[in-house]
Design an enzyme around this catalytic site. Structure first.
Site, PDB file in Angstrom:
ATOM      1  N   ASN A 160     -29.085  82.200 122.491  1.00 63.40           N
ATOM      2  CA  ASN A 160     -29.951  83.354 122.248  1.00 63.40           C
ATOM      3  C   ASN A 160     -29.272  84.603 122.777  1.00 63.40           C
ATOM      4  OD1 ASN A 160     -32.694  84.316 121.392  1.00 63.40           O
ATOM      5  ND2 ASN A 160     -32.683  85.105 123.486  1.00 63.40           N
ATOM      6  N   GLU A 161     -29.132  85.582 121.934  1.00 60.34           N
ATOM      7  CA  GLU A 161     -28.564  86.876 122.356  1.00 60.34           C
ATOM      8  C   GLU A 161     -27.396  86.682 123.325  1.00 60.34           C
ATOM      9  OE1 GLU A 161     -31.588  89.571 123.730  1.00 60.34           O
ATOM     10  OE2 GLU A 161     -32.134  90.078 121.677  1.00 60.34           O
ATOM     11  N   GLU A 317     -35.721  89.058 115.617  1.00 58.19           N
ATOM     12  CA  GLU A 317     -36.720  89.472 116.598  1.00 58.19           C
ATOM     13  C   GLU A 317     -37.027  90.945 116.409  1.00 58.19           C
ATOM     14  OE1 GLU A 317     -35.834  88.947 120.713  1.00 58.19           O
ATOM     15  OE2 GLU A 317     -35.041  86.932 120.431  1.00 58.19           O
ATOM     16  N   HIS A 368     -45.341  91.957 127.206  1.00 57.27           N
ATOM     17  CA  HIS A 368     -44.666  92.215 125.921  1.00 57.27           C
ATOM     18  C   HIS A 368     -45.622  91.801 124.819  1.00 57.27           C
ATOM     19  CE1 HIS A 368     -41.701  91.962 122.715  1.00 57.27           C
ATOM     20  NE2 HIS A 368     -40.756  92.400 123.519  1.00 57.27           N
TER      21      HIS A 368
HETATM   22  C1  GAL Z   1     -34.865  89.778 123.463  1.00 55.31           C
HETATM   23  C2  GAL Z   1     -34.814  88.301 123.824  1.00 55.31           C
HETATM   24  C3  GAL Z   1     -36.193  87.673 123.835  1.00 55.31           C
HETATM   25  C4  GAL Z   1     -37.160  88.564 124.575  1.00 55.31           C
HETATM   26  C5  GAL Z   1     -37.176  89.923 123.913  1.00 55.31           C
HETATM   27  C6  GAL Z   1     -38.163  90.884 124.536  1.00 55.31           C
HETATM   28  O1  GAL Z   1     -33.775  90.453 123.985  1.00 55.31           O
HETATM   29  O2  GAL Z   1     -34.008  87.602 122.927  1.00 55.31           O
HETATM   30  O3  GAL Z   1     -36.116  86.401 124.426  1.00 55.31           O
HETATM   31  O4  GAL Z   1     -36.757  88.647 125.906  1.00 55.31           O
HETATM   32  O5  GAL Z   1     -35.905  90.479 124.036  1.00 55.31           O
HETATM   33  O6  GAL Z   1     -38.101  92.148 123.902  1.00 55.31           O
END
Ligand code: GAL
Length: 681
Positions: A160-161, A317, A368
């Site tokens: 992930n990222e 995302e 979030h």
């Molecule tokens: C991304 C990450 C997610 C979550 C999201 C929150 O960078 O992949 O797991 O943390 O940000 O904005």
């Protein structure tokens, strides 16, 4: 460079999911199983067809070394499948479990000054750690073996990222891996010493073991060493990805693989990464408080499409509403989430997913936003917007697999970006993204479609190529650019381009050595400007303007002067030039032009090149066209403004979002509204 597997065209996941993808990160392990049935029911209500599963699931999937617990994942995957929802199954390696780092603290990453990053957040691993890599490989083997034939499995989501929190590590394990990487790159110590110019400051290496990553040093570390460490660090993480990739390809050769990118993320060379993905995906978090957010997100979308060679990509995302990680987290305005989602589709995305499905009750991200909020869904505007978007995407199935044609390319290269922004330059205020944005913004505002392209790529399909600060480039790239102009292409190049070779060594022979002939000029000196300092520009064709950041003494060697400096020591000297070369022409810009002058210059270049904007629309209206293999196109019109706008349209065209045909020749778009007009071949 490896090539992604052949593109079959059509929907991203083929016949198994012949729709635009819709969903989000789903973390069922954070919830009692009693909630899962409701999750699936709500997913169906929202039109969700794909969820990213188990991204942070390692500690629950392998609670002790070698002891796997797949029961919960079996149950939720079965439930999802029964509900008609597919899984973008994560390999769960983004956050190693506490037992691993307790047993092997040497797997934790270290910063340049020796500070160790500890367990307790996420991504706490050294990319070169054999302990991490072996642990990840074992987990992925077990996962792939177990779920290879599970009917819910539609796609793999590796890690992930990558690099988001820990893009590089300076520990001893990384140091040894860096040396191995350097041995592969250079073969001999002499070659490394020559590339890094180690006769400077007594840096000559007599033994490979003397070489370290650029740890905290008394002053600037060697630039060649720093640049190679950036290359190595991107490759070290890519190696982690490739280890998992190999396991997945072995078990499930037909299942597409992705990892989620982060826009213009500096630490990773996404050109190299994208070559190992079947589907490029992106995470997008524009700030609703930022008036520039709309066009900057468009630029991110264009990069993602370009990284995949024009193929559709996935917005993996985005936030349904607020994020939690800015100092102040603004809510999205009404219609803004829909507008930005459809903007991604306009720019080639065939999937829109969120972080995350259900808002966490505990942990660092509980504030979030999520598709399913803490409170009841019925009264939630966020949930309503999620359901509406799901319905919109269903109406857009016809765009699946279609492309965004572009006649303009912006050259973009991570290696040049890294080298440009290393310290000890004529000016450290020169930033690549600032320059790229200074170009991109005008194309965006005029609705001229643009791709990003690696400097060594084939430029043959473009009419106009833009080169903002291409500081470092290879001989192959220099020759390709010259061939492009020779053959009739139009080029616009900015200052401080063609300065160094891939080892960050000056290209001798007068700046910019590889382009002097093509540009018809020589630069005798760089005269950077301090913050706030401006230099006057005067031009018959471009009017009066200003430069900032940079100026230089341009000595024309055949080039026509289009604009000159006015005032100061450079009074009357060339600022912008143009030269015919072969069947094409090349513009050169010696300063950071003010936006109006830059806009005029670029317009002249695209008109000269015969480039046509998608549409001439009122300010704030974005127009993008996607064209499918049969020649049918869809014209996306997006009003980013706060007021209604009216624009010209062809009577009779169908807006596939509303199902209505245009009655007259005017289209009205309310604030943050979108139309998608189908234009038959
Ligand atoms: C991304 C990450 C997610 C979550 C999201 C929150 O960078 O992949 O797991 O943390 O940000 O904005």
């Amino acid at each position: 460079m490896a090539q992604p597997r052949a593109d079959p065209g059509g929907p991203l996941l083929g016949a198994r999911l012949p729709h635009l993808l819709y969903g989000g990160d789903y973390n069922p392990e954070q919830w009692p199983e009693s909630v899962w049935e409701e999750d699936v029911r709500l997913m169906r209500e929202a039109g969700v067809n794909l969820v990213s599963m188990g991204i942070f699931g390692w500690a629950r999937l392998e609670p002790r070394a070698g002891q796997f617990d797949f029961g919960w994942l079996d149950r939720i995957l079965d439930l999802l499948h029964a509900g008609g929802i597919s899984a973008d199954l994560a390999t769960a390696t983004a956050s190693p479990p506490p037992w691993l780092s307790r047993a092997h603290p040497e797997m934790l990453p270290e910063l340049a000054d020796g500070v160790r990053l500890w367990t307790g957040a996420r991504q706490h691993y050294c990319p070169s750690s054999p302990i991490y890599r072996d642990g990840a490989r074992r987990l992925v083997e077990a996962l792939a073996d177990r779920y290879a034939s599970h009917p819910a499995l539609a796609m793999w989501h590796i890690g992930n990222e990558y690099g988001c929190h820990v893009p590089a590590c300076w520990c001893d394990i990384s140091a040894a891996d860096f040396r191995r990487w350097l041995q592969t790159r250079y073969g001999t110590l002499e070659a490394l010493n020559a590339a890094w110019g180690t006769d400077f400051w007594s840096q000559h290496y007599s033994d490979w073991e003397e070489i370290l990553p650029p740890r905290r040093t008394p002053t600037w570390p060697n630039p060649g060493q720093s640049l190679d460490f950036q290359r190595f660090s991107s490759d070290a993480l890519l190696e982690c990805y490739k280890i998992e990739h190999a396991v997945l390809v072995k078990h499930t050769p037909g299942v597409p693989i992705t990892t989620n990118f982060m826009r213009f993320f500096k630490p990773l060379d996404y050109w190299k990464w994208a070559a190992h993905e079947d589907i490029v995906s992106n995470d997008s978090y524009p700030d609703p408080n930022d008036p520039e957010a709309g066009w900057l997100a468009a630029m991110d979308g264009d990069l993602m499409r370009s990284l995949g060679g024009g193929r559709p990509w996935v917005q993996m995302e985005q936030s349904p509403n607020r994020v939690n990680w800015r100092p102040v987290n603004a809510a999205k305005r009404p219609g803004q989430m829909r507008l930005w989602s459809l903007q991604a589709v306009a720019r080639g995305a065939d999937g829109i997913l969120f972080f995350q499905w259900r808002q966490s009750r505990a942990g660092a991200e509980k504030f979030h936003s999520a598709m399913v909020p803490h409170g009841p869904v019925d009264s939630s505007p966020t949930w309503r917007a999620v359901v509406e978007l799901g319905a919109d995407l269903k109406r857009l199935d016809a765009v699946c697999g279609s492309r965004v044609p572009a006649e303009v390319a912006i050259l973009f290269d991570w290696e040049s970006w890294w080298a440009l922004e290393l310290p000890s330059k004529p000016s450290t205020e020169l930033e690549l993204l600032d320059q790229v944005q200074a170009y991109y913004r005008h194309l965006y505002e005029a609705n001229v479609a643009v791709d990003f392209v690696h400097p060594e790529a084939d430029l043959g399909g473009y009419r106009l190529v833009l080169a903002p600060n291409l500081y470092l480039l290879s001989d192959v790239a220099a020759a390709g650019l010259e061939r492009f102009v020779q053959a009739g292409g139009m080029l616009v190049m900015s200052f401080f381009s063609g300065i160094v070779d891939p080892a960050d060594r000056i290209r001798l022979g007068g700046y910019p050595a590889p382009f002097r002939e093509m540009l018809g000029l020589r630069i005798d000196d760089f005269l950077p400007l301090v913050t706030g300092e401006t230099i006057g520009i005067h031009s018959e064709s471009l009017g009066r303007g200003q430069g900032t950041v940079w100026s230089e003494t341009i000595e024309p060697e055949g080039a026509e002067v289009l604009a000159s400096y006015s005032g100061g020591d450079l009074d009357g000297r060339p600022a912008v030039t143009r030269q015919d070369f072969g069947r094409g022409a090349a513009f050169y810009i010696g300063t950071r032009l003010d936006s109006t002058t830059m806009g005029r210059l670029l317009r002249r270049a695209w008109v000269d090149a015969g480039v046509k904007p998608v549409l001439s629309a009122p300010a704030g209206v974005e127009a993008v066209r996607r064209v499918n293999a049969a020649g049918t196109s869809h014209l996306f019109l997006l009003n980013h403004g706060d007021t209604e706008v009216e624009l010209e349209g062809t009577p009779g065209l169908l807006d596939i979002l509303t199902g209505r045909r245009l009655a007259g020749s005017r289209i009205k778009l309310g604030p943050r509204q979108v139309a998608v007009l189908e234009e038959p071949r």
